[in-house]
Design a protein around this motif. Structure first.
Motif, PDB file in Angstrom:
ATOM      1  N   ASP A 249      29.210  78.168 -12.004  1.00 52.01           N
ATOM      2  CA  ASP A 249      30.222  77.109 -11.332  1.00 52.01           C
ATOM      3  C   ASP A 249      30.461  75.985 -12.238  1.00 52.01           C
ATOM      4  OD1 ASP A 249      30.502  78.589  -8.868  1.00 52.01           O
ATOM      5  OD2 ASP A 249      28.470  78.194  -8.346  1.00 52.01           O
ATOM      6  N   TRP A 352      36.828  70.275  -6.394  1.00 44.49           N
ATOM      7  CA  TRP A 352      35.386  69.612  -6.445  1.00 44.49           C
ATOM      8  C   TRP A 352      35.508  68.293  -6.010  1.00 44.49           C
ATOM      9  CZ3 TRP A 352      31.535  72.633  -6.154  1.00 44.49           C
ATOM     10  CH2 TRP A 352      31.249  73.820  -6.887  1.00 44.49           C
ATOM     11  N   SER A 376      22.660  70.627  -5.020  1.00 47.38           N
ATOM     12  CA  SER A 376      23.436  70.929  -6.374  1.00 47.38           C
ATOM     13  C   SER A 376      22.738  70.309  -7.528  1.00 47.38           C
ATOM     14  CB  SER A 376      25.009  70.954  -6.008  1.00 47.38           C
ATOM     15  OG  SER A 376      25.622  72.155  -5.695  1.00 47.38           O
ATOM     16  N   LYS A 401      26.916  74.364  -6.663  1.00 41.26           N
ATOM     17  CA  LYS A 401      27.443  74.502  -7.822  1.00 41.26           C
ATOM     18  C   LYS A 401      26.242  75.187  -8.684  1.00 41.26           C
ATOM     19  CE  LYS A 401      30.017  71.268  -9.633  1.00 41.26           C
ATOM     20  NZ  LYS A 401      30.948  70.260 -10.474  1.00 41.26           N
TER      21      LYS A 401
END
Length: 597
Positions: A249, A352, A376, A401
């Motif tokens: 990601d 994001w 993340s 992510k």
């Protein structure tokens, strides 16, 4: 003299099976007892429930690439396997189920625990389910069950009557008419399509100005190839839920998950593209794919049965994802116009920012999005992540992510509750040197997780890396179903159906000798993750979260909006909190991001 039970284990070991997940009972005692007849070369892993054993066998296949094996007694034990076996079937994982049956002379006599197992397993193990009636049959039943499970990437089943298990084994059937002489070993298929088909596919992809790639579980081993093809075509990459770990990601053109749990950049990618390349995915929701006729399309899948099923394809390539992409790459032209790629990257960067703003919104007491957002940047490089079904899957799909080298999975096709913790246990059995994080809701925890914790507490000291974190979203609500009732049915939340009884998850973990941390303040979320990741003992993180925070889909239809309004007007008990949280989510979607980077 070796028994049939002894021979079954010996033959499985010859196929490379290292572990059998199961629960004993008198219908399968002849096989279970064989584990104690010297060293069979296979470990028996006792679970708290047969359903957990089947989930672990599925996860074993997912995280090892090997065939998973589970075992249960006759009647109720065999029945308990079914949910986990359907999980394996629908996610195309090779799993062999070995189940007991009453003695042959009793069959047909309405005997205790006598269930028609051939009929019971005929759907979940439709490619191969057989009952042994003589010892000379067992060799080829084991060989075919393993071979077909691997070949078809599916579930197979062997039924062993309990009297047969204790009979003398016949390792080599007689050389006479009516006998079967099977062997061990598997030879794979050709992995790359023909040159003409590759040329046709390349011509379509080269003609595209706005190429979208959809990667699924079949592309998990094709990370480098996906990146190389996307770079050449100037494409964006969306991911089906099972393909979340296919590409990191952190790449600016990876739009994240697709579907109801997906992202707005993935929604925009599919609605604006003129060409679609689908790689190793059986993503089922056509409303999230391009409108029929909008995009020319190419599909790659190892299973020809899954080709041209979800979207009309001009070219279908039956082959391994990585090998096929490698063969396709030299035929692709470098896309000189990067405006499409820039548009994708702008959308992803905006998204994001939206997610961060949503995660930091106040909630009562903790915003569930923040739990995942704070995890993340703290994810260990080689972590294995498992996730359950429910609202936790929404935050897993969007807010986490993943970086390259991480592994992640959940129940995709079946989307069953209760899989995250047995998946995590199997991951530790397969790779005890890697950290594992299980993400689940309180509904799944009460369903199977509480029992699985007992197994965890009994097993973890053998792991070279003791880090296994169980994160439970404690919101007292079967949250995803509550939202589905509102959005799809237009019904208010029904407390009798949706409210969960309180349970002290962290305290229970402590009672079992594990570490338990209860978090009910947003500022404690990040420190709790850091404490858990540094703990020398497996840790349960009980995150007390707000059930009113909505897992908004990437696009809300007018029908969904009207259902939502109708549910609130029908006297939803959480209406005020739901409206307040929804306004915050919508606001962030409108006014955060927007090319501020």
């Amino acid at each position: 003299m070796a028994t049939v039970g002894d021979f079954v284990l010996k033959r499985l070991a010859a196929w490379g099976v290292k572990r059998v997940y199961g629960y004993p009972g008198d219908g399968i005692n002849g096989v279970v007892g064989a584990f104690g007849h010297g060293d069979p070369g296979i470990e028996f892993f006792q679970t708290r429930h047969e359903e957990l054993a089947a989930f672990m066998a599925c996860a074993h296949a997912k995280f090892s690439g090997e065939v998973g094996v589970c075992l249960a007694t006759s009647g109720p034990g065999a029945i308990h396997l079914l949910n986990g076996l359907y999980d394996a079937k629908m996610d195309h994982q090779p799993v062999v189920a070995i189940v007991g049956q009453q003695s042959r002379m009793a069959l047909g006599g309405d005997y205790q625990q006598e269930v028609d197992l051939l009929s019971l397993f005929k759907d979940v193990a439709h490619d191969f389910v057989q009952m042994a009636t003589t010892p000379a049959q067992v060799r080829h039943l084991v060989d075919r069950a393993v071979r077909i499970a691997i070949e078809r990437r599916t579930v197979t089943c062997i039924i062993l009557p309990n009297d047969l298990q204790d009979m003398d084994a016949v390792e080599t059937p007689p050389r006479e008419h009516g006998t079967i002489h099977s062997g061990i070993g598997y030879t794979g298929h050709a992995l790359v399509p023909g040159a003409e088909d590759l040329q046709r596919a390349a011509a379509i992809l080269n003609a595209g100005k706005k190429v979208a790639i959809l990667a699924g579980a079949g592309a998990l081993h094709a990370t480098e190839e996906l990146i190389a093809v996307a770079d050449k075509l100037g494409a964006g990459i969306a991911k089906a839920l099972l393909g979340k770990a296919a590409v990191p990601d952190t790449l600016p053109y990876v739009t994240g998950s697709i579907g109801l749990l997906g992202t707005k950049p993935s929604w925009d990618l599919m609605n604006d593209c003129d060409t679609l390349l689908m790689v190793g995915s059986a993503f089922p929701y056509s409303e999230f794919l391009p409108k029929e006729g909008q995009a020319r399309a190419v599909q790659i899948d190892i299973d020809p049965r899954m080709l041209n099923l979800r979207y009309p394809m001009e070219v279908c390539l039956a082959g391994d994802s990585a090998a096929t992409l490698r063969a396709l790459l030299p035929l692709l032209n470098q896309q000189p116009d990067r405006s499409w790629r820039q548009q994708i990257e702008d959308n992803v960067a905006d998204w994001w920012q939206v997610l961060e703003a949503r995660a930091m919104n106040d909630a009562k007491p903790v915003n569930p999005q923040r739990v995942f957002w704070e995890l993340s940047p703290r994810l260990p490089d080689n972590v294995i992540l498992t996730c359950d079904s429910g609202s936790c899957a929404s935050w897993y799909a969007r807010d986490l992510k993943l970086r390259q080298g991480m592994t992640a999975s959940l129940s995709g096709g079946l989307a069953t509750m209760g899989s995250a913790l047995p998946y995590a246990l199997a991951a530790k059995c397969v790779q005890p040197d890697r950290p594992v994080i299980a993400l689940l809701g309180d509904g799944a925890m009460q369903m199977l997780g509480v029992n699985a914790l007992i197994t965890l507490a009994n097993s973890w000291r053998t792991w070279s890396d003791p880090r296994l974190i169980i994160m439970v979203l404690n919101n007292g609500d079967l949250n995803m179903v509550s939202w589905e009732q509102r959005i799809t049915e237009g019904d208010a939340k029904l407390k009798a159906s949706q409210d969960l009884p309180p349970f002290p998850y962290a305290a229970y973990a402590e009672l079992l000798g594990l570490r338990g941390l209860r978090v009910d303040r947003p500022e404690d979320v990040a420190p709790a993750w850091e404490r858990a990741l540094a703990s020398p003992v497996p840790t349960l993180l009980e995150m007390v979260t707000d059930p009113d925070v909505p897992p908004l889909p990437p696009h809300v239809s007018s029908k969904q909006a009207s259902h939502y309004l109708r549910a609130l007007l029908r006297g939803d008990p959480d209406a005020l909190g739901v409206v307040t949280a929804t306004i915050k989510e919508v606001w962030d979607g409108l006014f955060h991001g927007k090319h501020k980077h």
